[in-house]
Design a protein around this motif. Structure first.
Motif, short mmCIF file in Angstrom:
data_model
loop_
_atom_site.label_atom_id
_atom_site.label_comp_id
_atom_site.label_asym_id
_atom_site.label_seq_id
_atom_site.Cartn_x
_atom_site.Cartn_y
_atom_site.Cartn_z
N GLN A 153 0.88 -1.22 -0.09
CA GLN A 153 0.00 0.08 0.07
C GLN A 153 0.94 1.29 0.03
OE1 GLN A 153 -2.39 -0.75 3.77
NE2 GLN A 153 -3.90 -1.87 2.49
N PHE A 154 0.25 2.36 -0.34
CA PHE A 154 0.72 3.47 -0.46
C PHE A 154 -0.28 4.83 0.07
CE2 PHE A 154 2.79 7.48 -1.41
CZ PHE A 154 4.00 7.28 -2.08
N PHE A 168 6.74 2.42 -7.14
CA PHE A 168 6.36 1.01 -6.51
C PHE A 168 7.31 0.72 -5.37
CE2 PHE A 168 4.63 0.08 -10.93
CZ PHE A 168 3.07 0.36 -10.38
N LYS A 169 8.76 1.21 -5.50
CA LYS A 169 9.61 0.73 -4.47
C LYS A 169 9.23 1.40 -2.95
CE LYS A 169 12.49 4.92 -5.29
NZ LYS A 169 14.19 5.34 -5.41
N SER A 170 8.38 2.30 -3.05
CA SER A 170 7.93 2.66 -1.81
C SER A 170 6.55 2.37 -1.05
CB SER A 170 7.67 4.53 -1.71
OG SER A 170 8.76 4.97 -2.20
N PHE A 171 5.96 1.33 -2.04
CA PHE A 171 4.86 0.74 -1.49
C PHE A 171 5.15 -0.33 -0.18
CE2 PHE A 171 2.99 2.32 -5.19
CZ PHE A 171 1.30 2.13 -5.01
N VAL A 172 4.29 -0.22 0.83
CA VAL A 172 4.86 -0.85 2.18
C VAL A 172 3.71 -1.97 2.33
CG1 VAL A 172 4.59 -0.93 4.52
CG2 VAL A 172 5.22 1.20 3.19
N PRO A 181 4.15 -8.66 9.05
CA PRO A 181 5.34 -9.67 9.75
C PRO A 181 6.60 -9.74 8.84
CG PRO A 181 3.17 -10.62 10.31
CD PRO A 181 2.73 -9.73 9.16
N GLN A 182 7.55 -9.63 9.30
CA GLN A 182 8.78 -9.78 8.61
C GLN A 182 9.28 -11.37 8.53
OE1 GLN A 182 10.16 -7.71 6.13
NE2 GLN A 182 8.23 -6.43 6.82
N PRO A 183 9.87 -11.93 7.49
CA PRO A 183 10.27 -11.30 6.25
C PRO A 183 8.76 -11.13 5.27
CG PRO A 183 11.06 -13.60 6.22
CD PRO A 183 10.52 -13.21 7.56
N ALA A 184 8.43 -10.15 4.84
CA ALA A 184 7.30 -9.91 4.08
C ALA A 184 7.63 -10.15 2.65
CB ALA A 184 6.64 -8.42 4.27
N PRO A 185 6.73 -10.70 1.81
CA PRO A 185 7.04 -11.14 0.47
C PRO A 185 7.27 -9.61 -0.27
CG PRO A 185 4.88 -11.36 0.95
CD PRO A 185 5.39 -11.03 2.07
N PRO A 186 8.32 -9.27 -1.05
CA PRO A 186 8.67 -8.38 -1.68
C PRO A 186 7.39 -8.05 -2.96
CG PRO A 186 9.97 -9.78 -2.88
CD PRO A 186 9.14 -10.55 -1.35
N LEU A 187 7.31 -6.80 -3.24
CA LEU A 187 6.04 -6.52 -4.58
C LEU A 187 6.71 -7.17 -5.82
CD1 LEU A 187 3.59 -5.33 -5.51
CD2 LEU A 187 4.72 -3.12 -5.54
N ASN A 188 5.93 -8.01 -6.36
CA ASN A 188 6.34 -8.70 -7.69
C ASN A 188 5.38 -8.04 -8.69
OD1 ASN A 188 6.78 -10.17 -10.05
ND2 ASN A 188 7.49 -11.99 -8.97
N LEU A 189 5.57 -7.08 -9.70
CA LEU A 189 4.75 -6.44 -10.34
C LEU A 189 4.32 -7.37 -11.69
CD1 LEU A 189 6.32 -3.13 -10.79
CD2 LEU A 189 4.40 -3.71 -9.31
N GLU A 224 12.90 1.26 -12.44
CA GLU A 224 13.34 1.92 -11.35
C GLU A 224 14.83 1.54 -11.36
OE1 GLU A 224 13.56 4.75 -8.82
OE2 GLU A 224 11.45 4.03 -9.46
N ALA A 225 15.73 2.73 -11.45
CA ALA A 225 17.11 2.51 -11.39
C ALA A 225 17.66 1.95 -10.00
CB ALA A 225 17.93 3.93 -11.70
N PRO A 226 18.59 1.16 -10.04
CA PRO A 226 19.09 0.65 -8.60
C PRO A 226 19.71 1.60 -7.75
CG PRO A 226 20.62 -0.08 -10.42
CD PRO A 226 19.41 0.43 -11.14
N GLU A 227 19.30 1.56 -6.53
CA GLU A 227 20.23 2.51 -5.43
C GLU A 227 21.53 2.25 -5.37
OE1 GLU A 227 18.02 2.58 -1.96
OE2 GLU A 227 16.02 3.12 -2.94
N ARG A 228 22.21 3.31 -5.50
CA ARG A 228 23.57 3.05 -5.22
C ARG A 228 24.07 4.01 -4.04
NH1 ARG A 228 25.99 4.93 -11.20
NH2 ARG A 228 24.98 3.19 -12.39
N GLY A 229 25.25 3.29 -3.44
CA GLY A 229 25.72 3.84 -2.02
C GLY A 229 26.42 5.16 -2.51
N PRO A 230 26.89 5.83 -1.46
CA PRO A 230 27.71 7.13 -1.59
C PRO A 230 29.04 6.82 -2.18
CG PRO A 230 28.01 6.13 0.48
CD PRO A 230 26.63 5.54 -0.09
N PRO A 231 29.76 7.67 -2.89
CA PRO A 231 30.80 7.22 -3.59
C PRO A 231 31.94 7.17 -2.53
CG PRO A 231 30.19 9.61 -3.70
CD PRO A 231 29.12 8.91 -3.37
N PRO A 232 32.87 6.52 -3.15
CA PRO A 232 34.13 6.30 -2.09
C PRO A 232 34.79 7.55 -1.29
CG PRO A 232 34.67 5.04 -3.95
CD PRO A 232 33.42 5.74 -4.16
#
Length: 304
Positions: A153-154, A168-172, A181-189, A224-232
């Motif tokens: 849901q959003f 979609f990555k923000s739907f809970v 309850p965790q682990p909850a199933p991920p959203l599969n479009l 959706e582009a994959p999230e990247r961590g901060p640069p080194p």
């Protein structure tokens, strides 16, 4: 719904009752096979969206199914029908009644297979609100074969004419008004069974009559582009004495041993001089090595 539910970012439309439509893109629409595509301003810039329900493709009221706490013995109810004040809009109206079943909910669901475009080729939704009553609503996605009661849901607040962007990555994942309850199933479009517009009593204890007028529901095309961590360079620090890059958790330089907090030129020079004094001479070849080195940089002989 609990506090973990995502909340929509809203932005006022350019015209009352409509989202900010910048231009139509017929060539892109033809290439993508979606009929009519629209370029909109989004939080991340321009985004191409395809209408799913309402607007040019219609709301197809006969295919919506009512869902509510009535299935659990409650008395809430909601329906979707043509808007009385907007030609192409849809009125979602009804009553929330928590008197019989406790937490109340009411909604209407549409089969995903009947959408004008598959959700698997999208990265989110936009929902145009024409009129709102200030209450909190949600868009809910149910997957085929999911654990009973779990929806993704959003949440958004219908304060008035606005467009709500829903990645979609923000739907809970939620169950019974609380985070699943965790682990909850991920959203599969690719396994979506239905998409719904809902309202519930929630933490604010909403109850009584509700009224929401929708203009259009669209899908944001793309992946959706994959999230990247901060640069080194944002997770490491450079030694001011020898300019060696060190991991963030290090308090002294791994090469010369200078302290991380050295800042002034004088202190840098002093740290460099101190580091030079701490060098050790290789017994094998006579080469000078930094204090932190465990073996000779020239011949590889161990320090001791």
């Amino acid at each position: 719904f609990g506090p973990g539910a995502a909340r929509a970012r809203t932005r006022p439309p350019a015209m009352p009752g409509r989202g900010r439509r910048v231009s139509r893109w017929p060539r892109a629409a033809a290439a993508l096979g979606v009929g009519i595509a629209v370029v909109r301003l989004s939080g991340a810039g321009l985004a191409t969206v395809a209408p799913l329900l309402g607007g040019q493709v219609g709301w197809r009221f006969g295919q919506w199914k009512q869902v509510s706490d009535a299935s659990l013995g409650g008395a809430s109810a909601g329906s979707l029908q043509g808007a009385t004040a907007h030609a192409k809009g849809a009125d979602f109206r009804g009553t929330l009644d928590p008197s019989l079943s406790g937490p109340a909910f009411a909604g209407v669901a549409f089969p995903a297979e009947a959408l004008s475009h598959p959700l698997g080729e999208m990265r989110g939704l936009t929902v145009d609100v024409l009129e709102g009553d200030g209450l909190e609503y949600s868009v809910a996605i149910r997957m085929k074969g999911s654990i009973a009661g779990i929806l993704h849901q959003f949440r958004f607040r219908a304060d008035g004419p606005s467009t709500h962007e829903m990645p979609f990555k923000s739907f809970v994942p939620m169950r019974g008004g609380n985070p699943a309850p965790q682990p909850a199933p991920p959203l599969n479009l690719d396994r979506v069974e239905s998409i719904a517009v809902q309202i519930d009593s929630g933490a604010a204890n909403q109850r009584g009559a509700f009224a929401l007028t929708l203009g259009e529901m669209s899908g944001i095309l793309g992946v959706e582009a994959p999230e990247r961590g901060p640069p080194p360079r944002e997770t490491r620090w450079t030694c001011p004495a020898c300019e060696t890059m060190n991991y963030d958790e290090a308090t002294t330089c791994v090469r010369c041993g200078a302290a991380r907090g050295v800042e002034t030129v004088e202190k840098v020079e002093a740290a460099f001089a101190a580091a030079k004094k701490q060098k050790w001479e290789c017994a094998g070849c006579g080469a000078k090595n930094f204090a932190a080195a465990g073996e000779c940089h020239k011949c590889g002989a161990p320090r001791f």
